[in-house]
Motif scaffolding. Structure first.
Motif, PDB file in Angstrom:
ATOM      1  N   GLU A   1       0.834  -1.211   0.000  1.00  9.72           N
ATOM      2  CA  GLU A   1       0.000   0.000   0.000  1.00  9.72           C
ATOM      3  C   GLU A   1       0.866   1.257   0.000  1.00  9.72           C
ATOM      4  O   GLU A   1       0.600   2.206  -0.743  1.00  9.72           O
ATOM      5  N   GLN A   2       1.913   1.257   0.810  1.00 12.56           N
ATOM      6  CA  GLN A   2       2.803   2.420   0.871  1.00 12.56           C
ATOM      7  C   GLN A   2       3.511   2.642  -0.474  1.00 12.56           C
ATOM      8  O   GLN A   2       3.632   3.776  -0.931  1.00 12.56           O
ATOM      9  N   LEU A   3       3.959   1.553  -1.082  1.00 19.58           N
ATOM     10  CA  LEU A   3       4.629   1.681  -2.376  1.00 19.58           C
ATOM     11  C   LEU A   3       3.662   2.148  -3.466  1.00 19.58           C
ATOM     12  O   LEU A   3       4.017   2.984  -4.298  1.00 19.58           O
ATOM     13  N   GLU A   4       2.447   1.621  -3.452  1.00 21.08           N
ATOM     14  CA  GLU A   4       1.459   2.045  -4.445  1.00 21.08           C
ATOM     15  C   GLU A   4       1.142   3.541  -4.289  1.00 21.08           C
ATOM     16  O   GLU A   4       1.043   4.263  -5.293  1.00 21.08           O
ATOM     17  N   ASP A   5       0.992   3.986  -3.044  1.00 19.64           N
ATOM     18  CA  ASP A   5       0.740   5.412  -2.790  1.00 19.64           C
ATOM     19  C   ASP A   5       1.911   6.258  -3.264  1.00 19.64           C
ATOM     20  O   ASP A   5       1.724   7.327  -3.860  1.00 19.64           O
ATOM     21  N   ARG A   6       3.109   5.784  -2.996  1.00 23.82           N
ATOM     22  CA  ARG A   6       4.303   6.529  -3.401  1.00 23.82           C
ATOM     23  C   ARG A   6       4.405   6.622  -4.921  1.00 23.82           C
ATOM     24  O   ARG A   6       4.709   7.679  -5.469  1.00 23.82           O
ATOM     25  N   VAL A   7       4.157   5.511  -5.608  1.00 20.58           N
ATOM     26  CA  VAL A   7       4.195   5.509  -7.074  1.00 20.58           C
ATOM     27  C   VAL A   7       3.170   6.493  -7.625  1.00 20.58           C
ATOM     28  O   VAL A   7       3.470   7.293  -8.515  1.00 20.58           O
ATOM     29  N   GLU A   8       1.971   6.452  -7.075  1.00 18.52           N
ATOM     30  CA  GLU A   8       0.906   7.343  -7.538  1.00 18.52           C
ATOM     31  C   GLU A   8       1.290   8.818  -7.349  1.00 18.52           C
ATOM     32  O   GLU A   8       1.142   9.633  -8.264  1.00 18.52           O
ATOM     33  N   SER A   9       1.802   9.154  -6.177  1.00 21.71           N
ATOM     34  CA  SER A   9       2.152  10.556  -5.923  1.00 21.71           C
ATOM     35  C   SER A   9       3.349  10.989  -6.777  1.00 21.71           C
ATOM     36  O   SER A   9       3.393  12.130  -7.248  1.00 21.71           O
ATOM     37  N   LEU A  10       4.288  10.093  -7.009  1.00 22.51           N
ATOM     38  CA  LEU A  10       5.435  10.425  -7.859  1.00 22.51           C
ATOM     39  C   LEU A  10       5.021  10.596  -9.320  1.00 22.51           C
ATOM     40  O   LEU A  10       5.566  11.455 -10.024  1.00 22.51           O
ATOM     41  N   GLU A  11       4.072   9.791  -9.776  1.00 21.32           N
ATOM     42  CA  GLU A  11       3.582   9.952 -11.147  1.00 21.32           C
ATOM     43  C   GLU A  11       2.932  11.322 -11.323  1.00 21.32           C
ATOM     44  O   GLU A  11       3.143  11.997 -12.334  1.00 21.32           O
TER      45      GLU A  11
END
Length: 131
Positions: free
Chosen positions: A74-84
């Protein structure tokens, strides 16, 4: 040479230099965000090959702290989304700065060629069409 420029041209030249510095800053931020995004995507893909029951750790400053598989995903998915989103924003900002730079550069060229705002002069002269 700058001392012999008219005050308006000197001002435009300074604006161009400021825009160039802004473009470099935005480019560096974009590059860093893209790098972090790539690392985060790689880590997220690596989770697919890990058993959900495996003991996992994440970095918190200088420490490694145990974490659950679902929490890590979940943390990685959130991070990927915010970085995109961040990379997209920086790309748009980069485009705006580039457009403004080109417009200002064109104005300065016309000013220096004597075309100014008063007529079709300035087109096709030395330096016209340059990058």
């Amino acid at each position: 040479m700058q001392g012999s420029l008219p005050p308006e041209a000197q001002e435009k030249l300074e604006e161009l230099q400021d825009l160039q510095e802004t473009a470099q800053r935005v480019g560096a931020q974009k590059q860093q965000s893209e790098s972090t995004l790539s690392e985060s995507k790689t880590a997220l893909e690596a989770l697919d090959d890990i058993n959900e029951d495996a003991t996992m750790y994440r970095e918190v400053g200088e420490l490694l702290v145990e974490t659950e598989y679902d929490e890590a995903r979940e943390q990685l998915e959130d991070r990927v989304e915010s970085l995109e989103i961040r990379v997209e924003q920086l790309s748009k900002q980069e485009e705006r700065v580039q457009d403004e730079f080109e417009s200002l550069q064109s104005e300065l060229q016309q000013m220096l060629q004597g075309g100014g705002a008063g007529g079709p002069g300035g087109m096709g002269g030395p330096g016209a069409g340059g990058a």
